[in-house]
Structures are given as C-alpha cells and as structure tokens.
Motif scaffolding. Structure first.
Motif, mmCIF file in Angstrom:
data_model
loop_
_atom_site.group_PDB
_atom_site.id
_atom_site.type_symbol
_atom_site.label_atom_id
_atom_site.label_comp_id
_atom_site.label_asym_id
_atom_site.label_seq_id
_atom_site.Cartn_x
_atom_site.Cartn_y
_atom_site.Cartn_z
ATOM 1 N N UNK A 1 3.393 -4.650 -5.817
ATOM 2 C CA UNK A 1 2.752 -3.339 -5.918
ATOM 3 C C UNK A 1 2.891 -2.537 -4.624
ATOM 4 N N UNK A 2 2.926 -3.276 -3.524
ATOM 5 C CA UNK A 2 2.886 -2.602 -2.226
ATOM 6 C C UNK A 2 4.204 -1.937 -1.856
ATOM 7 N N UNK A 3 5.242 -2.269 -2.598
ATOM 8 C CA UNK A 3 6.529 -1.623 -2.347
ATOM 9 C C UNK A 3 6.412 -0.104 -2.343
ATOM 10 N N UNK A 4 5.582 0.401 -3.258
ATOM 11 C CA UNK A 4 5.395 1.854 -3.355
ATOM 12 C C UNK A 4 4.971 2.434 -2.014
ATOM 13 N N UNK A 5 4.041 1.724 -1.380
ATOM 14 C CA UNK A 5 3.534 2.222 -0.102
ATOM 15 C C UNK A 5 4.609 2.151 0.978
ATOM 16 N N UNK A 6 5.406 1.086 0.910
ATOM 17 C CA UNK A 6 6.486 0.968 1.895
ATOM 18 C C UNK A 6 7.498 2.090 1.671
ATOM 19 N N UNK A 7 7.800 2.325 0.402
ATOM 20 C CA UNK A 7 8.714 3.430 0.065
ATOM 21 C C UNK A 7 8.174 4.739 0.620
ATOM 22 N N UNK B 1 -1.897 3.790 6.480
ATOM 23 C CA UNK B 1 -3.346 3.631 6.374
ATOM 24 C C UNK B 1 -3.703 2.910 5.077
ATOM 25 N N UNK B 2 -2.920 3.212 4.032
ATOM 26 C CA UNK B 2 -3.180 2.540 2.754
ATOM 27 C C UNK B 2 -2.801 1.062 2.827
ATOM 28 N N UNK B 3 -1.806 0.757 3.647
ATOM 29 C CA UNK B 3 -1.378 -0.646 3.776
ATOM 30 C C UNK B 3 -2.362 -1.478 4.598
ATOM 31 N N UNK B 4 -3.011 -0.816 5.551
ATOM 32 C CA UNK B 4 -3.845 -1.538 6.515
ATOM 33 C C UNK B 4 -4.879 -2.478 5.890
ATOM 34 N N UNK B 5 -5.738 -1.981 4.979
ATOM 35 C CA UNK B 5 -6.778 -2.889 4.452
ATOM 36 C C UNK B 5 -6.179 -4.046 3.660
ATOM 37 N N UNK B 6 -5.052 -3.788 2.984
ATOM 38 C CA UNK B 6 -4.411 -4.857 2.202
ATOM 39 C C UNK B 6 -3.949 -5.956 3.138
ATOM 40 N N UNK B 7 -3.284 -5.532 4.200
ATOM 41 C CA UNK B 7 -2.763 -6.495 5.160
ATOM 42 C C UNK B 7 -3.910 -7.237 5.854
ATOM 43 N N UNK B 8 -4.987 -6.525 6.169
ATOM 44 C CA UNK B 8 -6.135 -7.142 6.826
ATOM 45 C C UNK B 8 -6.698 -8.260 5.937
ATOM 46 N N UNK B 9 -6.780 -7.959 4.635
ATOM 47 C CA UNK B 9 -7.310 -8.973 3.705
ATOM 48 C C UNK B 9 -6.401 -10.197 3.676
ATOM 49 N N UNK B 10 -5.074 -9.969 3.703
ATOM 50 C CA UNK B 10 -4.132 -11.096 3.749
ATOM 51 C C UNK B 10 -4.445 -11.989 4.955
ATOM 52 N N UNK B 11 -4.584 -11.351 6.101
ATOM 53 C CA UNK B 11 -4.803 -12.114 7.341
ATOM 54 C C UNK B 11 -6.141 -12.840 7.317
ATOM 55 N N UNK B 12 -7.151 -12.141 6.808
ATOM 56 C CA UNK B 12 -8.474 -12.783 6.770
ATOM 57 C C UNK B 12 -8.414 -14.067 5.959
ATOM 58 N N UNK B 13 -7.731 -13.997 4.820
ATOM 59 C CA UNK B 13 -7.623 -15.185 3.955
ATOM 60 C C UNK B 13 -6.937 -16.341 4.664
ATOM 61 N N UNK B 14 -5.860 -16.025 5.354
ATOM 62 C CA UNK B 14 -5.105 -17.089 6.018
ATOM 63 C C UNK B 14 -5.895 -17.663 7.191
ATOM 64 N N UNK B 15 -6.518 -16.791 7.948
ATOM 65 C CA UNK B 15 -7.313 -17.275 9.090
ATOM 66 C C UNK B 15 -8.482 -18.132 8.613
ATOM 67 N N UNK C 1 4.411 1.195 12.498
ATOM 68 C CA UNK C 1 4.433 0.042 11.604
ATOM 69 C C UNK C 1 3.805 -1.189 12.261
ATOM 70 N N UNK C 2 4.290 -1.495 13.452
ATOM 71 C CA UNK C 2 3.816 -2.685 14.139
ATOM 72 C C UNK C 2 2.354 -2.502 14.554
ATOM 73 N N UNK C 3 2.018 -1.295 14.973
ATOM 74 C CA UNK C 3 0.634 -1.008 15.352
ATOM 75 C C UNK C 3 -0.286 -1.303 14.170
ATOM 76 N N UNK C 4 0.150 -0.917 12.972
ATOM 77 C CA UNK C 4 -0.659 -1.166 11.790
ATOM 78 C C UNK C 4 -0.861 -2.673 11.595
ATOM 79 N N UNK C 5 0.237 -3.442 11.733
ATOM 80 C CA UNK C 5 0.126 -4.885 11.534
ATOM 81 C C UNK C 5 -0.829 -5.514 12.545
ATOM 82 N N UNK C 6 -0.688 -5.087 13.797
ATOM 83 C CA UNK C 6 -1.511 -5.678 14.851
ATOM 84 C C UNK C 6 -2.977 -5.302 14.641
#
Ligand code: ADP
Ligand code: MG
Ligand code: MG
Length: 901
Positions: free
Chosen positions: A583-589, A605-619, A695-700
């Motif tokens: 689903x997130x491909x749209x945002x990357x596009x 900005x739309x990607x940020x919370x999704x990615x944060x949730x990914x990291x929270x789960x793994x941590x 991009x990287x700032x968002x990930x960090x």
C-alpha cells in the motif's frame, strides 16, 4: 631411498595420509589383534610419484618382492604355486573414503595352472572356477579397461542357456566354461591374452589402481566433496579370504550403530556364499545381519565383540567389511562411518553420556549444516516413486501443496487456508509475498544461490530450483514435463528439497521435532525425544563456548520474535525497504513525483507514522537487545512500476483510442529519467541520503520517536543506525551530521535523550581500504559480504550464477560459490584489513557481518578467526551459527575434518 611399502603391522590409524584410510584402518585392526588377512600397503606417495612421472618409483618392485615373501610366509602359501597358490586382493584406498569411486581387483594369482591347486586344497572345483571367473572379470574391466557389460552379458547368456536365475546354481563345469568364455572376451576385446603370470597380474593391477585415482567418476566425486586432486591413492595388497567358499562362508558389512538414526543395535547385511562386491552391488538380496546369528552363532558373537571393541577404540560410529571363510571370521575394513544428521547428533550425545568423548568432542562431531537439515520436515520416503523432475536441492525439507503460478494466487489461496507450492521460472523480489505464503518454491531456472534459493533458505522454506526439464507456462498456469505430463494450477504436488525432486500427488510427511523445540525456545514437552535432547545439550554447550555473538537479520516483529526464540542476541540487519512496499508504494510514488517541497514533505509526513509503528514493533520484539536499522538502500525506481509494463499499458490505451492515464505518463517519465544501466552501482545507499532530500531524516525521526515511545512504555530499546554503501569517510560524515541533528531535534522535542550510535556497512572495496578513516566517523562496522563479494569480484550475482558459475565450478576457478562461502583470499582479506585499520583508529570498534555468509558454517569459522564480534543471519540460521561459532573455538585437533567424509 623412500620407503614405499608398509606391512599392516607397521602402520596405524594416524598414518591415513600416507597409507590411505583403508590401509590405516587395516593396520590399526592388525595392531588391535583383530583377525585381518595379512598384507601390506603401497603408499599414496608412491602413487603420486607414479602419476607424476608415469613410472613406478625406483625400487618399488624389489620392495614388493620383499613384502610378498613375508606375506607368503604368514599365509603358508606362495603366489603362483600350482599346488597351494596364494591369492591376493589389490585394493585402492585414499586418505578420504571415496566409496566405490576407484578400483579393486580380487583373486589375483589364479591361472590355468593354479586354479587346479586352489580346487585341490580343500576348496573344490566349483569354488576355484568361481574365483577365477571373478578375477577375469575384474582384471578385464579394471586393468584392461573393458566394458563390464561384456562379461555380464556372457554370464546372463550362460544362465539363460542353463535355465538358472542365481549365480549360485551354476555348477563347477558351468563356471569352467564361463572362464573360457571370459578369456575369449578378453582376447578379442583387449587384443591380448589374460596373463598367466601372477606377477604380471599383480603389477598391472597395482598400476591400474594408481590410475583409478584419476578416473572421471573419482574426479567428479572429489570435486563435489572438496577433496584435493593431488592426494593420490594407496594400494593395499592382501591375502584373499573367501566368502564364496561353500555354505559356511559369506561376506557382509556392519555398523556399530544405526547410521540412519544413531541408535545402538546390530545393523548390516550378510550374503552367504558370496565374495567381495556382491553385497553392495545388490546382485542378490542380502540378509539382515541379525540372521547371521542363526547361520553361524560363533562368527556372529565374534563379530559383535569386534564391533564393540572398534567403537570403543575409535570412540565413534564405525562401519566394517567382513568375510566368514568356512566358519572363520575375517575383518577386511573399518572406518569412521558416514551418518545422517539425525544420527550425528544422537551419537555425539550418546558417546558423551557414555563418557567416551568430552562435550567439546561431541560438539566437534556435529555440524551446523547437519543441524540445518534437522529443522525441515521430511518425506518418509520418496525413493520408491519416479519424480516428475529433478532440480537443485536448494533448501532441504519436504512440502506438499497445490501448484500455483504467481505470487498473488499463492497469497489468495493461502489466505483461504490452502497449502500451495509457488512455481516460477525464476523468482524476483516481487514474488516475496507468494513465497511467504507458499509451502515450497519450485523454479525451472537458477542454482543454489538464485534468488529463490537464498530467500527460501532464509525463510526455512523448501525449495527446488533449476528444474530445467519443466516447461513452466505462467500465463497458461501450468507446467509440462518432457514426457508430456501436464500439471495445472491446483494440482497437488510434493516437493522434496532434500533430494531435489518433484512428485505428483501427496507423499507422506514427517514433521521435525527439532524445529518445534527451537520454535518453542526450550526443550519443554519434547525432552522425551532423544534427538531433541541431543540438540538441546549440544547447543547449550556451544553457547557456553563461543566468543562471537549471533544476531539475526529480521525486518518484521514476527521475524524478530522468532529469531529471539532461536537464540538471536539482537538484530544485526533490519532492512527498511519492505516498509515502502504494498500500500505504501503510493506514498513513495508521491514522494518521487513531487513537484514541490511541500508535496514531498506531505508524502514523507504520511510515511512517518507508518514507519514509526514498524520500528516500535521490532524494538518491542527485541527489547533489551541491540537492533541495527539500515537506512533505505535500494534505488528509488525499484519502488516504481516496471518500465516495460508502463510502456505497454500506455501503448494499449493509445491503441484503443483512449487517453492514457496522466499519472501513468508521469510515472513513465520518472521511470525513464531514473533509469540506470547498472542499478547495483547506481544511485542507492548513502548516495540516496545525500541527494534525496528528507527521506533519511524521516527514517531517523521515525526511529528516534519509536525509541522514545518504547521507553515511555517501560521498554528497553537499543537501536543503532546503519548507513549502507559508504565508500568514503566524507559521505558518512555528511549523513551522520544530518542524523545527529534529527536525533537532537527529537531529544529536545520529547525531553528524552536519544543519542543512537551511527555505524556503517563495509560493502565496497574502497570502504574496506579506507576503513581507518571511516572509523573516525563510524561507531560500528557491519560487513555486507553479499555486496562486498559482488564488488570485490566485479560480478553481479544474479547475472553470473546462471550464466557461467557452473562452468567456473567445473573448471575449478572456485570450488564453492563465493556467494555461498566467503572467499577468504579476496573478500576475507578486505575484512581483515578493514577490521585491523578500523580498530587502530577506534579501539574496541564493534564489528559484525550481516551478509548471507553469517549463516554459512565455513564462513562463520573465518569470521571467528578474523576477530569479529558477531555474525548476523536469517532467523532460521541462528541455531546453525550458534553451533558453528562454538565449533570455530575448538582447536583443530578436536575437529573431525575428513574422517567422516
Ligand atoms: P571399496 O573401497 O570399493 O569397498 P574394497 O577394496 O574394500 O573396495 O574391496 C571391494 C570388495 O572386495 C569388498 O567387499 C571387500 O570386502 C572385498 N575384499 C577386498 N579384499 C579382500 C580380501 N583380501 N579377501 C576377501 N575379500 C576382499
Ligand atoms: Mg570396501
Ligand atoms: Mg548491500
């Protein structure tokens, strides 16, 4: 002058290099006082010299005569004596056992004259001619190079003429006739007469055994087993004993325990009235060894005694060849027996229990590869049925499911509860969801390290790849075999990843208790299973012994949790690219196509919370343990649709007279502008961070916020940030500045100190060679050995594996793919240089490996020696790496290289 020959009582097991495994075993049994027919061994050195110069070493003939006289005295018979002839066997036997690969000639010394003597000295005419025809056949094929079929068809003709089914029913006269026929076969096919001089028979047999070292099948076997080509074979010359000596005679093989399961007991086969190869060649059905107890209780008792003696002496499973000659038991061979993975673990644990070996020795007797094999379910037996196809056994185990021909169908059916096998010509990253959903993956192209194979092994999925006989038709949703069998979507097939075969229908399946135990994290309910107990015990011993830590490569909370159950001590590589798929491909596009900073910021900005949730789960899944997050690595166009597909879509719309989707046009323009001739070496890794703003700032930011969230929830997160594809210290310094700035912002905003460490992958030669400078910036190193191998060799893995690796392997450029086992000389050297220079700059610099090699036994050993702190591999390989990291600590004396080959 060098000593070329050793009597059996001059050698011993420690001399396997010089005397070969067989010669060393015969000497050892002689030394132990077991009944071994007397004999001597011509050294491997003599063979090497013969093969090198084309002539026997000087003095060999004289030495041979001297040892022969000793043998004749011991035997009380003389070679060529027409009244009481001595018969000899001339047997190959190299340092490493190469079963059936080289040659042996039995019954040497029989001639038209001595055959009567042999008949006269108690054996009888039938026995004498039976032995003579065996000599003619073996001499004809081995020494003269004649086709075995020539002899076999002559024998069959005789049996048919006499109306007999079994060799044993042939009379003395039949066999005497056969001898004449065989002599004629030799005369006409070889253009020479069978030599009536026993010494000529002997000398030429010795030379033939020397030559058999270089036979095609021996070479092939060595290549597969990684046995060096220059060892040569020893030649054992030994008094014959006769299993074909009437009803109180026979020959057999035996094991000190069951080589399939490792359980104690009596295992082996016995064939009455037979000689030599009859047992293994399956001419007649052999009896289970236990029946020897009825046939000849004394011989049976003696044999069991010797088996027990040998096992205690060698402190390991042994196998033996023996012959009963008219009621007398003779031992003809012993060696450390080959065994299945299951047997290896059971035997190691049992012998440790029995106090025969130490825990360290037990650990030395099992391998990570064997442990890997225990994790997969198996077919009870697939041998009896003809497979639809053979391919490369890429990932072991057994799987049954309905054939499906694309990823989406696999996912759909699996979601509905169906088991499926994904069949593709070859797989790409886009097939990943289907591979995850499938029980097994079957491809018609690619080898052991193709995408399908690597990914399947990583996931612990069964995989057979490169099944080239299959014509896979994804559009027609079916495949066809050469004999015309069509397997359509939904047809059930069984895939045996251990054997590399594919079967129509359902084969019986057995689940692996070891996998269940590892999945559950403790032996719990399974302690009743002695195999599980053995694995549990050896793994615990390994954990206490190893120096290196073992982490896992895991991208999702589920994988992280599984890795943890498997004993991972953290995540060494968490890739973030999959977080941009679906689903997130749209945002990357949207981010890529953004016409303004505002648009781009919105997408990020739309990607940020999704990615944060990914990291929270793994941590959360790895709470308390280090988690190394790699910033986005692949080129951005990988997240856009395929160029050809887009072009086709636009063309089709135009052809129909429709206006093409403007979005498609935009996409195509972007794809075209981003097109790279060689994406692997293009705009990716750290390069993206430096040119794709935000991009990287968002990930960090997402990661830092996830860390804060976890801490607030009472967790103990240990995240590290890893920058891929760095070539220069400056690149890293620039990105690091940006990273530290974002971390500072989040710290201020949340009032929590999130100072995560920033390190780099070392996966380019330049990074390795400037590691001293890079370590000024990098707080840790992680060797990305996949890319490092590609860049050091200048080879793109996906291109070379199918194209020319088979030829390279065949021609010995390397004996295993450098993508499977680390190339020590090249890539390994880079690792050593970078580690040394990195640590010079930054003492105590933490170094690890996150390439596929982190789960490869031989490579793990290298990393231990190179002083790395950890290896990281896929969750399923974690137990393997735990075991191998410990085995790497054992000194060479402990390790059983070779002996079990
Ligand atoms: P391989 O390495 O293929 O097993 P071997 O040298 O062990 O070849 O011999 C082949 C067969 O001949 C074996 O079954 C072995 O037991 C038998 N054999 C070898 N030497 C003798 C002997 N001196 N007396 C009787 N049988 C023998
Ligand atoms: Mg043998
Ligand atoms: Mg890489």
């Amino acid at each position: 002058m060098a000593k070329n020959i050793y009597d059996f009582d001059e050698g011993g097991r420690e001399m396997a290099g010089l005397l070969g495994g067989k010669g060393a075993g015969l000497a050892e049994m002689t030394r132990m006082g077991l009944p071994v027919p007397p004999g001597f061994t011509v050294t491997t050195e003599a063979c090497r010299s013969y093969l090198l110069t084309g002539a026997e070493p000087a003095g060999l003939r004289d030495e041979l005569e001297r040892h022969l006289s000793v043998l004749e005295r011991a035997a009380g018979r003389r070679l060529g004596d027409p009244h009481a002839p001595l018969l000899l066997s001339v047997r190959s036997g190299a340092r490493f056992s190469m079963p059936g690969m080289m040659e042996t000639v039995l019954d040497i010394g029989l001639t038209d004259a001595t055959v009567h003597g042999l008949a006269g000295t108690g054996g009888g005419k039938r026995f004498a001619y039976d032995s003579y025809r065996r000599l003619l056949q073996m001499y004809g094929s081995t020494v003269l190079g004649l086709h075995r079929g020539l002899f076999e068809s002559a024998l069959t003709r005789l049996k048919t003429a006499r109306g007999l089914a079994d060799d044993r029913a042939l009379t003395a006269d039949d066999l005497a006739d056969l001898v004449e026929v065989y002599k004629a076969v030799i005369r006409s096919a070889a253009g020479e007469d069978f030599p009536q001089d026993p010494r000529e028979q002997l000398h030429r047999s010795v030379q033939a055994v020397f030559h058999s070292w270089n036979s095609e099948r021996a070479r092939l076997y060595r290549r597969r087993e990684h046995i060096p080509d220059d060892l040569g074979t020893a030649v054992n010359i030994q008094m014959m004993v006769f299993g074909n000596h009437g009803p109180r005679s026979g020959t057999g093989v035996a094991f000190t325990r069951d080589p399939a399961t490792g359980r104690p007991g009596v295992y082996g086969d016995y064939l009455a009235g037979a000689q030599g190869e009859d047992v293994v060649s399956g001419v007649r059905d052999a009896l289970p060894l236990a029946e020897l107890e009825q046939l000849d209780p004394a011989a049976y008792r003696a044999l069991r005694g010797y088996l027990a003696l040998l096992e205690t002496h060698y402190r390991d499973l042994c196998d033996v060849e023996f012959t009963v000659d008219d009621g007398t038991l003779w031992m003809l061979q012993t060696r450390i027996g080959k065994r299945t993975a299951e047997a290896a673990f059971r035997i190691a644990a049992q012998l440790a229990d029995e106090g025969l070996i130490t825990q360290d020795e037990a650990l030395a007797r099992v391998t990570g590869e064997q442990l890997g094999r225990l994790l997969f379910p198996r077919f009870a037996d697939s041998t009896g049925r003809r497979p639809l196809a053979h391919g490369v056994p890429a990932s072991p185990g057994a799987a049954i499911g309905a054939a499906v021909f694309d990823s989406a169908e696999a996912v759909r059916r699996a979601a509905a509860g169906e088991k499926v096998v994904l069949i593709r010509r070859e797989t790409t990253p886009d097939d990943l969801p289907g591979m995850v959903a499938a029980q097994a993956v079957l491809t018609s192209r690619g080898g052991k390290t193709s995408h399908a194979a690597v990914v399947a092994r990583g996931m612990g999925k069964v995989c057979v790849c490169g099944a080239e006989q299959l014509t896979v038709d994804p559009a027609g949703r079916r495949f066809t075999t050469p004999d015309g069998t069509v397997v359509a979507e939904g047809d059930v097939i069984s895939v045996d990843g251990t054997a590399g075969t594919v079967h129509l229908g359902v084969l019986t399946l057995r689940t692996s208790p070891v996998a269940a135990y590892l999945e559950s994290g403790d032996a719990g309910d399974l302690v009743g299973d002695d195999l599980v107990r053995a694995v549990d015990r050896l793994l615990h011993h390994a954990d206490g012994l190893r120096r290196m830590e073992v982490r896992a490569n895991a991208d999702t909370p589920e994988d992280a949790a599984r890795a943890r159950r498997f004993g991972a001590q953290g995540i060494g590589l968490c890739r973030t690219e999959h977080m941009f798929l679906g689903e997130r491909r749209r945002l990357v596009e949207a981010m890529i196509l953004a016409r303004s900073d505002t648009e781009r910021r919105q997408a990020l900005k739309a990607l940020l919370p999704l990615q944060r949730a990914d990291f929270t789960g793994i941590l959360a899944a790895m709470d308390g343990l280090p988690v190394t997050i790699r910033l986005l690595d692949p080129p951005l166009h990988e997240f856009l649709p395929d160029r050809t597909a887009l072009t086709a879509r636009l063309a089709a719309a135009e052809a129909r007279g429709e206006t093409p989707e403007p979005h498609d046009r935009e996409l195509l323009a972007a794809v075209e502008s981003m097109h790279e001739v060689n994406p692997m070496l293009g705009l990716r890794g750290v390069r993206l961070a430096l040119v794709a703003p935000g991009l990287i700032a968002m990930q960090v930011r997402a990661l830092a916020e996830a860390v804060v969230d976890r801490r607030r929830a009472g967790g103990d997160p240990h995240a590290e940030i890893m920058v891929p594809l760095v070539a220069s210290a400056t690149e890293l310094r620039l990105v690091k500045t940006e990273i530290k700035q974002v971390l500072a912002e989040v710290s201020t905003a949340t009032g929590t100190d999130v100072d995560l460490s920033v390190g780099t992958m070392i996966e380019l030669p330049r990074a390795a060679l400037t590691a001293g400078r890079i370590a000024e910036e990098a707080e840790f190193f992680s060797y990305g050995t996949n890319d490092l191998t590609q860049t050091v060799w200048g080879m793109s893995r996906d291109d070379v594996e199918a194209e020319f690796f088979p030829a390279y392997l065949a021609q010995g450029v390397f004996d295993t793919s450098p993508f499977e086992t680390l190339d020590r000389d090249g890539v390994g050297r880079m690792v050593r240089i970078a580690t040394a220079e990195g640590r010079e700059t930054r003492p105590g610099l933490v170094t690890g490996v996150c390439g596929e090699h982190g789960g490869d036994p031989a490579s793990v050993r290298f990393f231990d020696r190179a002083g790395l702190d950890y290896v990281s591999c896929s969750p399923f390989r974690v137990p393997v790496a735990r075991l191998e990291a410990a085995r790497a600590r054992l000194d060479d004396a402990h390790r059983h290289t070779g002996d079990t080959r």
